[in-house]
Design a protein around this motif. Sequence first.
Motif, PDB file in Angstrom:
ATOM      1  N   ALA A 165     -47.354 -91.607  16.868  1.00 42.78           N
ATOM      2  CA  ALA A 165     -48.689 -91.023  16.826  1.00 42.78           C
ATOM      3  C   ALA A 165     -48.719 -89.832  15.881  1.00 42.78           C
ATOM      4  O   ALA A 165     -47.700 -89.174  15.633  1.00 42.78           O
ATOM      5  CB  ALA A 165     -49.111 -90.597  18.230  1.00 42.78           C
ATOM      6  N   ALA A 166     -49.896 -89.538  15.365  1.00 46.47           N
ATOM      7  CA  ALA A 166     -50.065 -88.380  14.488  1.00 46.47           C
ATOM      8  C   ALA A 166     -49.807 -87.100  15.271  1.00 46.47           C
ATOM      9  O   ALA A 166     -50.386 -86.879  16.334  1.00 46.47           O
ATOM     10  CB  ALA A 166     -51.470 -88.361  13.908  1.00 46.47           C
ATOM     11  N   MET A 208     -44.450 -98.328  13.043  1.00 42.37           N
ATOM     12  CA  MET A 208     -45.269 -97.623  12.062  1.00 42.37           C
ATOM     13  C   MET A 208     -45.288 -96.141  12.401  1.00 42.37           C
ATOM     14  O   MET A 208     -45.329 -95.761  13.573  1.00 42.37           O
ATOM     15  CB  MET A 208     -46.702 -98.170  12.055  1.00 42.37           C
ATOM     16  CG  MET A 208     -47.621 -97.523  11.012  1.00 42.37           C
ATOM     17  SD  MET A 208     -49.101 -98.517  10.637  1.00 42.37           S
ATOM     18  CE  MET A 208     -49.987 -98.401  12.184  1.00 42.37           C
ATOM     19  N   THR A 209     -45.249 -95.310  11.376  1.00 39.06           N
ATOM     20  CA  THR A 209     -45.375 -93.873  11.551  1.00 39.06           C
ATOM     21  C   THR A 209     -46.696 -93.417  10.940  1.00 39.06           C
ATOM     22  O   THR A 209     -47.209 -94.040  10.008  1.00 39.06           O
ATOM     23  CB  THR A 209     -44.194 -93.115  10.911  1.00 39.06           C
ATOM     24  OG1 THR A 209     -44.302 -91.717  11.218  1.00 39.06           O
ATOM     25  CG2 THR A 209     -44.128 -93.299   9.407  1.00 39.06           C
ATOM     26  N   THR A 210     -47.263 -92.347  11.481  1.00 36.43           N
ATOM     27  CA  THR A 210     -48.595 -91.886  11.075  1.00 36.43           C
ATOM     28  C   THR A 210     -48.507 -90.494  10.463  1.00 36.43           C
ATOM     29  O   THR A 210     -48.026 -89.555  11.106  1.00 36.43           O
ATOM     30  CB  THR A 210     -49.549 -91.843  12.283  1.00 36.43           C
ATOM     31  OG1 THR A 210     -49.508 -93.094  12.969  1.00 36.43           O
ATOM     32  CG2 THR A 210     -50.963 -91.555  11.826  1.00 36.43           C
ATOM     33  N   ALA A 240     -40.427 -94.453   0.668  1.00 34.49           N
ATOM     34  CA  ALA A 240     -39.265 -94.071   1.475  1.00 34.49           C
ATOM     35  C   ALA A 240     -39.338 -94.668   2.877  1.00 34.49           C
ATOM     36  O   ALA A 240     -38.332 -95.124   3.432  1.00 34.49           O
ATOM     37  CB  ALA A 240     -39.153 -92.551   1.547  1.00 34.49           C
ATOM     38  N   VAL A 241     -40.526 -94.666   3.475  1.00 34.73           N
ATOM     39  CA  VAL A 241     -40.691 -95.247   4.806  1.00 34.73           C
ATOM     40  C   VAL A 241     -40.513 -96.757   4.755  1.00 34.73           C
ATOM     41  O   VAL A 241     -39.843 -97.356   5.608  1.00 34.73           O
ATOM     42  CB  VAL A 241     -42.070 -94.863   5.384  1.00 34.73           C
ATOM     43  CG1 VAL A 241     -42.382 -95.683   6.640  1.00 34.73           C
ATOM     44  CG2 VAL A 241     -42.112 -93.378   5.704  1.00 34.73           C
ATOM     45  N   HIS A 242     -41.083 -97.405   3.743  1.00 38.43           N
ATOM     46  CA  HIS A 242     -40.938 -98.849   3.608  1.00 38.43           C
ATOM     47  C   HIS A 242     -39.473 -99.249   3.427  1.00 38.43           C
ATOM     48  O   HIS A 242     -39.045-100.310   3.914  1.00 38.43           O
ATOM     49  CB  HIS A 242     -41.752 -99.353   2.416  1.00 38.43           C
ATOM     50  CG  HIS A 242     -43.229 -99.292   2.636  1.00 38.43           C
ATOM     51  ND1 HIS A 242     -44.147 -99.149   1.615  1.00 38.43           N
ATOM     52  CD2 HIS A 242     -43.961 -99.340   3.782  1.00 38.43           C
ATOM     53  CE1 HIS A 242     -45.370 -99.135   2.113  1.00 38.43           C
ATOM     54  NE2 HIS A 242     -45.283 -99.239   3.422  1.00 38.43           N
ATOM     55  N   ILE A 294     -46.523 -97.505   7.417  1.00 42.51           N
ATOM     56  CA  ILE A 294     -46.966 -96.119   7.451  1.00 42.51           C
ATOM     57  C   ILE A 294     -48.487 -96.058   7.351  1.00 42.51           C
ATOM     58  O   ILE A 294     -49.101 -96.804   6.586  1.00 42.51           O
ATOM     59  CB  ILE A 294     -46.301 -95.297   6.316  1.00 42.51           C
ATOM     60  CG1 ILE A 294     -46.727 -93.821   6.383  1.00 42.51           C
ATOM     61  CG2 ILE A 294     -46.557 -95.899   4.950  1.00 42.51           C
ATOM     62  CD1 ILE A 294     -45.880 -92.904   5.497  1.00 42.51           C
ATOM     63  N   SER A 295     -49.076 -95.179   8.154  1.00 37.81           N
ATOM     64  CA  SER A 295     -50.521 -95.010   8.231  1.00 37.81           C
ATOM     65  C   SER A 295     -50.890 -93.582   7.851  1.00 37.81           C
ATOM     66  O   SER A 295     -50.125 -92.651   8.110  1.00 37.81           O
ATOM     67  CB  SER A 295     -51.009 -95.318   9.658  1.00 37.81           C
ATOM     68  OG  SER A 295     -52.384 -95.039   9.807  1.00 37.81           O
TER      69      SER A 295
END
Length: 401
Positions: free
Chosen positions: A34-35, A64-66, A99-101, A107-108
């Motif tokens: 979560a954000a 997924m990261t926000t 970097a996240v991928h 990533i959101s």
Amino acid sequence: MPVDITLGTRPPVPSPLSPASIGPVQLRNRIIKAATSEGRSPDGLVTQDLIDFHVGFARGGVGMTTVAYCAVGQEGRSAPGQIIMSAEAVPGLLRLTDAVHAEGAAISAQLGHAGVVASRAVTGVAALSPSTFVNPTSFQLCKEISRSQMRDVVDQFRDAAIIAADAGFDAVELHFGHLYLPSSFMSPWMNKRRDEYGGSIENRTRFAREIAGAVKNAVGDRVAVMAKMSMDDGIKGSIWLDESLQSAQLLDSDNVLDAIELTMGSSVKKQMFLFRGDVPVDGMAAVMKEPFKTGVKVLGKKILGEYPYYDLYMLEAARQFRPVVRNAKLILLGGINNMAHLETAMAEGFEFAAMGRALLREPDLINRLAEDSTKPGLCIHCNKCMFTVYGQTHCVLAEAV
């Protein structure tokens, strides 16, 4: 004649660790970071520190990261140093998403306009509100937003979403919660307008629907379009379930949102309704200047509110949305700390679960749960991470690790 006993049976409950899709994006599992405020972009641009922060969650196993609170414009910032979605930010955003991928996660970008939560000291202009309003925490006078300014904000959300897509994000999360500008329109406490944006809940949801529609029309299926929406903000006379259910149903009927993350509380008043648990008054006072330092020490608990923490504290309200939201997938937030909580979310019919403080404490918690599903989460919800937002948001207990 034999009876088919499979008719009418519920589909099997998915594992939280199983792959799932949100619109056009496929996630490796159903767990979303979560954000949470970051404090790692002091000049409003991506830094290596911000990249490392999100790579930690990606490497730790989340689906997924926000990226928290990317402002759609300068006047929409809620705090200094927040990223503004602009052409200038794109090179850094590309480094972040790449970097996240590389760690196998999506990533959101959370897109927001602060509205009454904004400060003139940060934005240089008066904060905007559906109607003239005095922020009870900052005591700032907020200006009623004009129709032309509303059109500008819709365009800002649209353009910010395009920038997010161009910068490699897999999803955008429209911040329709916590009494930021779109959410404040849904609140009868703040919205006293007499035009088609005030009065009935249909009218008060119109602005958010226009934003969501403009974003979807602009990005199509390039990214998933999500919204973070308040169910109940804990303020008498403001947003509660009877109307937030209708808002969710209206937004869902437009079929432009791929997912809705259900939240609670506000950033205007009684802020602890979102977090629950201990109120870290001393820590917050320590990072403030006078007269706010003394004010927080004396009145902090009264202003912020005191609400007991319990696991899955948003579930009771969130399950009310299952029957009325039919197109968008629902994301459960609040008090999720271990595999049993994640499995409960799935069993209750939520397609995804979002975790905040638990992952600040243990960025690799999901990998650990994949290895041992009985592992308890280490977050104790002391809320001492709350006052670290004035620097770089982190878990104070993790400093010893």
